[in-house]
Design a protein around this motif. Structure first.
Motif, PDB file in Angstrom:
ATOM      1  N   GLU A 196      15.333  41.063  14.863  1.00 23.83           N
ATOM      2  CA  GLU A 196      15.588  42.145  13.787  1.00 23.83           C
ATOM      3  C   GLU A 196      15.383  43.681  14.423  1.00 23.83           C
ATOM      4  O   GLU A 196      15.943  44.525  14.405  1.00 23.83           O
ATOM      5  N   ARG A 197      14.023  43.417  15.128  1.00 26.42           N
ATOM      6  CA  ARG A 197      13.449  44.803  15.446  1.00 26.42           C
ATOM      7  C   ARG A 197      14.177  45.284  16.668  1.00 26.42           C
ATOM      8  O   ARG A 197      14.404  46.556  17.094  1.00 26.42           O
ATOM      9  N   LEU A 198      14.503  44.155  17.686  1.00 22.49           N
ATOM     10  CA  LEU A 198      15.069  44.854  18.932  1.00 22.49           C
ATOM     11  C   LEU A 198      16.600  45.281  18.519  1.00 22.49           C
ATOM     12  O   LEU A 198      17.128  46.323  19.194  1.00 22.49           O
ATOM     13  N   ALA A 199      17.308  44.553  17.710  1.00 22.56           N
ATOM     14  CA  ALA A 199      18.678  45.047  17.322  1.00 22.56           C
ATOM     15  C   ALA A 199      18.793  46.223  16.716  1.00 22.56           C
ATOM     16  O   ALA A 199      19.517  47.222  17.114  1.00 22.56           O
ATOM     17  N   GLN A 200      17.771  46.682  15.771  1.00 20.46           N
ATOM     18  CA  GLN A 200      17.534  47.968  15.327  1.00 20.46           C
ATOM     19  C   GLN A 200      17.084  49.018  16.544  1.00 20.46           C
ATOM     20  O   GLN A 200      17.749  49.993  16.396  1.00 20.46           O
ATOM     21  N   HIS A 201      16.229  48.518  17.094  1.00 18.69           N
ATOM     22  CA  HIS A 201      15.809  49.375  18.233  1.00 18.69           C
ATOM     23  C   HIS A 201      17.015  50.089  19.370  1.00 18.69           C
ATOM     24  O   HIS A 201      17.092  51.251  19.670  1.00 18.69           O
ATOM     25  N   LEU A 202      17.827  48.892  19.570  1.00 18.61           N
ATOM     26  CA  LEU A 202      19.100  49.154  20.709  1.00 18.61           C
ATOM     27  C   LEU A 202      20.251  49.571  19.866  1.00 18.61           C
ATOM     28  O   LEU A 202      21.286  50.000  20.336  1.00 18.61           O
ATOM     29  N   ASN A 203      20.140  49.591  18.612  1.00 14.66           N
ATOM     30  CA  ASN A 203      21.531  49.752  17.744  1.00 14.66           C
ATOM     31  C   ASN A 203      22.551  48.829  18.104  1.00 14.66           C
ATOM     32  O   ASN A 203      23.765  49.026  18.281  1.00 14.66           O
ATOM     33  N   ALA A 204      21.989  47.436  18.133  1.00 13.67           N
ATOM     34  CA  ALA A 204      22.715  46.435  18.469  1.00 13.67           C
ATOM     35  C   ALA A 204      23.206  45.339  17.294  1.00 13.67           C
ATOM     36  O   ALA A 204      22.459  45.662  16.265  1.00 13.67           O
ATOM     37  N   LYS A 205      24.036  44.602  17.550  1.00 16.96           N
ATOM     38  CA  LYS A 205      24.507  43.698  16.525  1.00 16.96           C
ATOM     39  C   LYS A 205      23.477  42.436  16.465  1.00 16.96           C
ATOM     40  O   LYS A 205      23.568  41.743  17.683  1.00 16.96           O
ATOM     41  N   PRO A 206      22.859  42.028  15.540  1.00 13.54           N
ATOM     42  CA  PRO A 206      22.055  40.887  15.565  1.00 13.54           C
ATOM     43  C   PRO A 206      22.924  39.708  15.311  1.00 13.54           C
ATOM     44  O   PRO A 206      23.692  39.775  14.126  1.00 13.54           O
ATOM     45  N   ILE A 207      22.874  38.443  15.995  1.00 15.73           N
ATOM     46  CA  ILE A 207      23.553  37.350  15.511  1.00 15.73           C
ATOM     47  C   ILE A 207      22.799  36.163  15.785  1.00 15.73           C
ATOM     48  O   ILE A 207      21.411  36.264  16.389  1.00 15.73           O
ATOM     49  N   LYS A 208      23.029  35.041  15.262  1.00 12.82           N
ATOM     50  CA  LYS A 208      22.443  33.886  15.440  1.00 12.82           C
ATOM     51  C   LYS A 208      22.922  32.460  15.764  1.00 12.82           C
ATOM     52  O   LYS A 208      24.142  32.333  15.192  1.00 12.82           O
ATOM     53  N   PHE A 209      22.375  31.531  16.276  1.00  8.98           N
ATOM     54  CA  PHE A 209      22.888  30.390  16.355  1.00  8.98           C
ATOM     55  C   PHE A 209      21.658  29.346  16.062  1.00  8.98           C
ATOM     56  O   PHE A 209      20.456  29.277  16.207  1.00  8.98           O
ATOM     57  N   PRO A 210      21.960  28.516  15.336  1.00  9.00           N
ATOM     58  CA  PRO A 210      23.223  28.079  14.592  1.00  9.00           C
ATOM     59  C   PRO A 210      23.814  29.054  13.595  1.00  9.00           C
ATOM     60  O   PRO A 210      23.102  29.554  13.035  1.00  9.00           O
ATOM     61  N   GLU A 211      25.036  29.233  13.685  1.00  7.36           N
ATOM     62  CA  GLU A 211      25.920  30.128  12.707  1.00  7.36           C
ATOM     63  C   GLU A 211      26.170  29.292  11.505  1.00  7.36           C
ATOM     64  O   GLU A 211      27.183  28.646  11.796  1.00  7.36           O
ATOM     65  N   ARG A 212      25.483  29.222  10.567  1.00  2.00           N
ATOM     66  CA  ARG A 212      25.413  28.432   9.510  1.00  2.00           C
ATOM     67  C   ARG A 212      26.625  28.499   8.438  1.00  2.00           C
ATOM     68  O   ARG A 212      26.827  27.641   7.686  1.00  2.00           O
ATOM     69  N   THR A 213      27.552  29.551   8.629  1.00  2.00           N
ATOM     70  CA  THR A 213      28.275  29.918   7.657  1.00  2.00           C
ATOM     71  C   THR A 213      29.710  29.199   7.749  1.00  2.00           C
ATOM     72  O   THR A 213      30.592  29.356   6.993  1.00  2.00           O
ATOM     73  N   THR A 214      30.016  28.855   9.174  1.00  2.00           N
ATOM     74  CA  THR A 214      31.313  28.210   9.505  1.00  2.00           C
ATOM     75  C   THR A 214      31.082  26.728   9.007  1.00  2.00           C
ATOM     76  O   THR A 214      30.252  26.000   8.313  1.00  2.00           O
TER      77      THR A 214
END
Ligand code: ADP
Ligand code: FDM
Ligand code: MG
Length: 212
Positions: A27-45
């Motif tokens: 979360e912190r790095l995504a904010q710092h880089l203005n990047a998109k945070p994603i994760k695996f497993p992606e539990r919504t599918t």
């Protein structure tokens, strides 16, 4: 032409044991880089929901079957990953194929068998491994009810990650080990420094991502 000259985003993966601090630091790095945070497993599918109930221990699956579902869950997200990176946006990803190998190998499956279904997935520009001993990880708020959240198993996973690290480095991947036992802010600092060092040497114009 124009499309070839546009800079793609960076693909950065954060790995480590349960409680190493991945979600906080992603979360912190995504904010710092203005990047998109994603994760695996992606539990919504649909596949992700099967994985979720396996992890929550409300369903049972053979070790091989769940391993393949974790991999399929990554494959179903590849098009979206490429789309984001091609649009110039960076991605910071909480776990990836390296967790897939480390956790399944720790159950006794063979390393090569575990590696196979992920062959061809996008290779991260950089993998940050948040390294923490299993005892310290367990002491952080304690484990919940999810499968794998047990001290002895986590110690095996840490060993398996060290084999994965050797393998990734041997195949030309960038893998940086971060001491996850420092304070939250120190770890954040170390991560930002490592990202700066690694990404400054990556030419994103015209150079495509590698493959696992
Ligand atoms: P993960 O996603 O790797 O399981 P989290 O980011 O969810 O880890 O962190 C797990 C717990 O440990 C949280 O309570 C978090 O606040 C705490 N934590 C994370 N990093 C640190 C750190 N460097 N020092 C102390 N506690 C930490
Ligand atoms: N895990 C995660 C695997 O066993 N294989 C995989 O391929 C991936 C991506 O799932 F126990 C395990 C690792 C961990 C659980 O927990 C996911 P979090 O809290 O969502 O990271
Ligand atoms: Mg997490």
């Amino acid at each position: 032409d124009h499309q070839h000259r546009r800079k793609r985003g960076f693909f950065i993966v954060v790995e480590g044991l349960d409680r190493a601090g991945k979600s906080t630091q992603v979360e912190r790095l995504a904010q710092h880089l203005n990047a998109k945070p994603i994760k695996f497993p992606e539990r919504t599918t649909a596949i992700g929901q099967m994985i979720n109930s396996y992890l929550a221990q409300t369903s049972e699956l053979d070790d091989q079957a769940i391993h393949l579902l974790f991999s399929a869950n990554r494959w179903e997200c590849v098009a979206a990953i490429h789309k984001t990176l091609d649009a110039g946006e960076s991605i910071v990803c909480d776990r990836y194929a390296f967790s897939g190998i480390a956790y399944s190998v720790s159950k006794g499956l063979s390393y090569d068998w575990c590696r196979h279904p992920d062959i061809g997935l996008p290779l991260p520009d950089l993998t940050l491994f948040l390294d923490l001993d299993a005892q310290t990880a367990a002491a952080r708020g304690g484990y919940g009810e999810e499968r794998y959240e047990k001290l002895e198993f986590q110690a095996k996973v840490r060993e398996a990650f060290s084999r994965v690290a050797q393998d990734v480095k041997a195949h030309g991947g960038r893998w940086v080990t971060i001491d996850a036992g420092k304070t939250l802010d120190q770890v954040t600092d170390d991560i930002q420094r490592a990202v700066q060092r690694a990404t400054s040497s990556i030419d994103r114009v015209g150079i495509k991502l590698g493959r696992l």
